[in-house]
Design an enzyme around this catalytic site. Structure first.
Site, mmCIF file in Angstrom:
data_model
loop_
_atom_site.group_PDB
_atom_site.id
_atom_site.type_symbol
_atom_site.label_atom_id
_atom_site.label_comp_id
_atom_site.label_asym_id
_atom_site.label_seq_id
_atom_site.Cartn_x
_atom_site.Cartn_y
_atom_site.Cartn_z
ATOM 1 N N GLY A 105 -5.142 11.078 -10.103
ATOM 2 C CA GLY A 105 -5.525 12.303 -10.583
ATOM 3 C C GLY A 105 -4.557 12.922 -11.484
ATOM 4 O O GLY A 105 -3.459 12.313 -11.675
ATOM 5 N N CYS A 138 -9.335 -1.688 -8.449
ATOM 6 C CA CYS A 138 -7.968 -2.028 -7.768
ATOM 7 C C CYS A 138 -7.501 -0.723 -7.100
ATOM 8 O O CYS A 138 -7.696 0.276 -7.447
ATOM 9 C CB CYS A 138 -7.149 -2.174 -9.157
ATOM 10 S SG CYS A 138 -6.848 -0.788 -10.045
ATOM 11 N N CYS A 146 -1.631 3.115 -17.970
ATOM 12 C CA CYS A 146 -1.538 1.763 -17.496
ATOM 13 C C CYS A 146 -1.002 0.403 -18.209
ATOM 14 O O CYS A 146 -0.590 -0.692 -17.660
ATOM 15 C CB CYS A 146 -3.119 1.354 -17.056
ATOM 16 S SG CYS A 146 -3.776 2.222 -15.733
ATOM 17 N N LYS A 184 0.865 -1.189 0.034
ATOM 18 C CA LYS A 184 0.190 0.071 -0.058
ATOM 19 C C LYS A 184 0.858 1.349 -0.158
ATOM 20 O O LYS A 184 2.204 1.102 0.478
ATOM 21 C CB LYS A 184 -0.842 -0.198 1.233
ATOM 22 C CG LYS A 184 -1.938 -0.946 1.209
ATOM 23 C CD LYS A 184 -2.781 -0.838 2.465
ATOM 24 C CE LYS A 184 -3.716 -2.050 2.515
ATOM 25 N NZ LYS A 184 -4.601 -2.061 3.883
#
Length: 394
Positions: A117, A213, A81, A16
């Protein structure tokens, strides 16, 4: 033209945001793992391709200098991505032409919490055309993440076409967590129930939070070589890239009034078709798939774009368990982006890592029995799609 083999792969556990090491340290670790897996030293690498989105220029060099400084060409790649697979594509292409015999592709990302963002808010947005097309079809909600609204809109369109239930999308997340429970490198390994997925906060259309995700930090790498290089250095490079295609948006993206097209269906389908034609195989021949499940609707429409099931039949494909162990294809044995995580620049190389291990028969807890053909699908809005087919040489 030379066939291209995967000599070594490396990946670190994804984490994370806020819990990872710095981006260059993560990249270094993944690179060293890939080199060790190939059994070669860094000085044999002839070119390197670095994939990342959220880092400054020449970050690829900065990461590589932690491994060595040998003066080789280094190319920094940013394709949203699809970044990691785009770096892989370029490395493969250079070896295939015979210009070099050994290349390194690696990807990394150090992300921040929350929805994606814009970084540069003082200039025109790169996806302005996609945004304008979205507004022709859907009303924008400024309180919801823009990407979630894109995929949520595609899900609503799919439901309107085929009458698909909201539960069907949620079943993809349940499957992803079930697979990730066996992957020690995944971020989210705890199982979730269908009820828990459905009850999580709604993002857009049928898409809930547990169907998106997470932003993630991590790195992965692959060493690609020619067969002659593998033979010369005694490398076990039995995994071969049989075919690969990179596509971008077609005119149909703008001409159609379709959210499914806007999230990349047409470029996915075109890339997959080229790969199957080049390799002389059909989707039915594929054993294991690592596909881009950034949101559950993307996985569902990808089933059809990749030809894993005919158009309009994804719901039956899911409910019959054809996307998991014991079914027609095992999709995302790693847990996919939904559970493994999505450090953008690393994702494509992480998919390569998983499929290489699957075809070697060394995937251990996630192993698909008898896997011989592996399909990789990595797509980014804006847009780019890379589809890669891996096979095992005799």
């Amino acid at each position: 033209m030379s066939n291209v083999r995967v000599a070594g792969v490396g990946m670190i556990p994804f984490t994370k945001p806020g819990k990872s090491e710095q981006w260059d340290v993560m990249a270094e670790k993944a690179i060293r793992l890939a080199l060790a897996d190939a059994g070669i030293s860094y000085d044999l690498i002839q070119q390197a391709y670095a994939g990342y989105v959220y880092a400054d220029s020449t970050a690829g060099q900065s990461a590589l200098y932690r491994v060595g400084s040998t003066g080789i060409p280094v190319f920094n790649v940013n394709n949203n991505c699809a970044t990691g697979s785009s770096a892989l594509y370029l490395a493969r292409q250079m070896i295939e032409t015979g210009a070099i015999d050994c290349a390194l592709a690696f990807g990394f990302e150090q992300m921040v919490p929350g929805a994606l963002g814009a970084v540069f808010n003082d200039r025109k947005a790169t996806m302005e055309r996609h945004g304008a097309k979205f507004l022709e079809m859907r009303e924008y909600d400024p309180t919801k993440p823009p990407t979630a609204q894109m995929y949520g809109g595609a899900a609503v369109e799919y439901q309107q076409r085929y009458g698909t239930s909201a539960e069907t999308f949620a079943m993809i997340s349940v499957k992803a967590r079930r697979h990730a429970a066996h992957n020690p490198l995944a971020v989210f390994r705890d199982p979730v129930t269908l009820e828990e997925v459905m009850a999580s906060p709604q993002l857009s259309g049928p898409v809930t939070r547990l169907q998106a995700c997470p932003p993630t930090c991590g790195a992965a790498a692959a060493v690609l070589v020619s067969p002659r290089f593998a033979a010369k250095h005694g490398i076990d490079a039995r995994v071969e890239i049989l075919a690969q295609a990179l596509t971008t948006d077609f005119q149909s993206t703008w001409d159609q009034r379709s959210m499914i097209s806007l999230i990349g269906f047409d470029m996915m389908k075109a890339a997959a078709s080229r790969v199957y034609e080049t390799a002389g195989v059909s989707p039915d021949d594929v054993d294991v798939v690592e596909l881009h499940d950034c949101f559950t609707p993307n996985e569902l429409v990808a089933y059809e774009a990749l030809g894993l099931t005919p158009e309009g039949t994804a719901e039956r494909y899911i409910r019959d368990g054809q996307n998991t162990y014991g079914g027609k294809h095992v999709v995302n044995p790693s847990g996919g982006l939904l559970s493994k995580g999505h450090p953008i620049g690393a994702t494509g190389l992480a998919q390569c890592y998983e499929l290489t291990r699957q075809l070697r028969g060394t995937a251990e807890t996630t192993q698909v029995e008898g896997a011989r053909l592996g399909l990789q699908h990595n797509v980014g809005l804006g847009g780019a799609c890379v589809v890669t087919l891996y096979g095992v040489t005799k």
